[in-house]
Design a protein around this motif. Structure first.
Motif, PDB file in Angstrom:
ATOM      1  N   GLU A  80       1.569  10.451 -15.483  1.00 56.32           N
ATOM      2  CA  GLU A  80       0.806   9.171 -14.585  1.00 56.32           C
ATOM      3  C   GLU A  80       1.367   7.885 -14.764  1.00 56.32           C
ATOM      4  N   ALA A  81       1.470   7.464 -16.291  1.00 57.51           N
ATOM      5  CA  ALA A  81       2.011   6.207 -16.742  1.00 57.51           C
ATOM      6  C   ALA A  81       3.555   6.162 -16.504  1.00 57.51           C
ATOM      7  N   ALA A 141      -8.949   4.942   1.857  1.00 56.49           N
ATOM      8  CA  ALA A 141      -8.547   5.955   1.002  1.00 56.49           C
ATOM      9  C   ALA A 141      -8.586   7.490   1.545  1.00 56.49           C
ATOM     10  N   GLN A 142      -9.705   7.609   2.105  1.00 57.28           N
ATOM     11  CA  GLN A 142      -9.770   8.916   2.978  1.00 57.28           C
ATOM     12  C   GLN A 142      -9.060   8.979   3.920  1.00 57.28           C
ATOM     13  N   LEU A 143      -8.755   7.970   5.020  1.00 55.02           N
ATOM     14  CA  LEU A 143      -7.716   7.971   5.993  1.00 55.02           C
ATOM     15  C   LEU A 143      -6.162   8.413   5.559  1.00 55.02           C
ATOM     16  N   ASN A 144      -6.190   7.798   4.360  1.00 59.77           N
ATOM     17  CA  ASN A 144      -4.707   7.916   3.698  1.00 59.77           C
ATOM     18  C   ASN A 144      -4.458   9.443   3.305  1.00 59.77           C
ATOM     19  N   GLN A 145      -5.602   9.924   2.861  1.00 55.70           N
ATOM     20  CA  GLN A 145      -5.303  11.357   2.386  1.00 55.70           C
ATOM     21  C   GLN A 145      -5.182  12.257   3.658  1.00 55.70           C
ATOM     22  N   PHE A 146      -5.950  11.698   4.790  1.00 54.94           N
ATOM     23  CA  PHE A 146      -5.911  12.293   5.775  1.00 54.94           C
ATOM     24  C   PHE A 146      -4.493  12.393   6.466  1.00 54.94           C
ATOM     25  N   ILE A 147      -3.861  11.419   6.713  1.00 54.87           N
ATOM     26  CA  ILE A 147      -2.458  11.139   7.195  1.00 54.87           C
ATOM     27  C   ILE A 147      -1.769  12.108   6.295  1.00 54.87           C
ATOM     28  N   MET A 163       0.686  -0.961   0.044  1.00 57.53           N
ATOM     29  CA  MET A 163       0.069  -0.198  -0.076  1.00 57.53           C
ATOM     30  C   MET A 163       0.859   1.189   0.005  1.00 57.53           C
ATOM     31  N   SER A 164       0.716   2.140  -1.096  1.00 55.97           N
ATOM     32  CA  SER A 164       1.442   3.184  -1.042  1.00 55.97           C
ATOM     33  C   SER A 164       0.364   4.342  -1.682  1.00 55.97           C
ATOM     34  N   LEU A 165       0.724   5.489  -1.256  1.00 55.94           N
ATOM     35  CA  LEU A 165      -0.163   6.757  -1.862  1.00 55.94           C
ATOM     36  C   LEU A 165       1.014   7.823  -2.168  1.00 55.94           C
ATOM     37  N   PHE A 166       1.118   8.327  -3.252  1.00 54.40           N
ATOM     38  CA  PHE A 166       1.991   9.403  -3.586  1.00 54.40           C
ATOM     39  C   PHE A 166       1.302  10.767  -4.100  1.00 54.40           C
ATOM     40  N   VAL A 167       1.613  11.683  -3.631  1.00 55.07           N
ATOM     41  CA  VAL A 167       1.012  13.133  -3.831  1.00 55.07           C
ATOM     42  C   VAL A 167       1.997  14.289  -3.962  1.00 55.07           C
ATOM     43  N   ILE A 168       1.867  14.807  -4.902  1.00 55.08           N
ATOM     44  CA  ILE A 168       2.575  16.083  -5.202  1.00 55.08           C
ATOM     45  C   ILE A 168       1.696  17.473  -4.760  1.00 55.08           C
ATOM     46  N   ASP A 226      -2.279   6.320  -6.510  1.00 56.48           N
ATOM     47  CA  ASP A 226      -2.400   5.380  -5.186  1.00 56.48           C
ATOM     48  C   ASP A 226      -1.806   3.977  -5.958  1.00 56.48           C
ATOM     49  N   PHE A 227      -0.990   3.629  -5.225  1.00 57.17           N
ATOM     50  CA  PHE A 227      -0.187   2.531  -5.719  1.00 57.17           C
ATOM     51  C   PHE A 227      -0.594   1.118  -4.965  1.00 57.17           C
ATOM     52  N   SER A 228      -1.681   1.425  -4.199  1.00 58.33           N
ATOM     53  CA  SER A 228      -2.297   0.121  -3.708  1.00 58.33           C
ATOM     54  C   SER A 228      -2.738  -1.026  -4.660  1.00 58.33           C
TER      55      SER A 228
END
Length: 145
Positions: A133-134, A40-46, A1-6, A17-19
């Motif tokens: 994105e790709a 997903a919402q929890l990850n964005q909150f973190i 589980m990974s989430l990447f944000v710029i 979202d790399f999950s």
């Protein structure tokens, strides 16, 4: 589980979202379970809550790679700050070493700079390029799996 944000100056401009849980099931991509949506919402909150920690760390470190800036329930947030003030945040489970995270951030930074060199790209505007994105997803497979 990974989430990447710029994150630009005021808002997120790119999210990946790399999950593997959402792609490994046979469910339709439009149908998302309540548990997956809650995660997903929890990850964005973190990630959102770690922005304060990033701002604190950026003034105490002379480096672009700020390393682990926050931890929550076994998840770690790593940050990378560009010269223009754009932040790259990666929420992950901690299974990868520092070298792979640094390699991922540097390669994404190179992609981001190439994107900004495009005369039709505006800084701090949402990145809607499917090519970008790709390429980020290819880098995720290369460095984070």
């Amino acid at each position: 589980m990974s989430l990447f944000v710029i994150v630009g100056k005021n808002e997120p401009i790119f999210e990946a979202d790399f999950s593997t849980s959402s792609t490994s099931t046979g469910a339709s991509p439009n149908k998302v379970s309540a548990a997956e949506e809650g995660n997903a919402q929890l990850n964005q909150f973190i990630l959102h809550s770690s922005l304060d920690m990033m701002e604190k760390a950026m003034w105490s470190s002379p480096y672009m790679n700020l390393r682990a800036i926050d931890r929550f329930n076994g998840h770690i947030v790593h940050a990378f700050l560009t010269a223009g003030g754009t932040a790259f945040l990666l929420l992950h489970d901690g299974s990868r070493g520092e070298e792979s995270l640094v390699g991922f951030f540097k390669d994404v930074y190179e992609l981001y700079v190439k994107l900004l060199m495009n005369p039709f790209c505006e800084m701090d505007r949402p990145i809607v390029s499917t090519s970008f994105e790709a390429r980020v997803r290819v880098l995720e497979k290369r460095w984070l799996r």
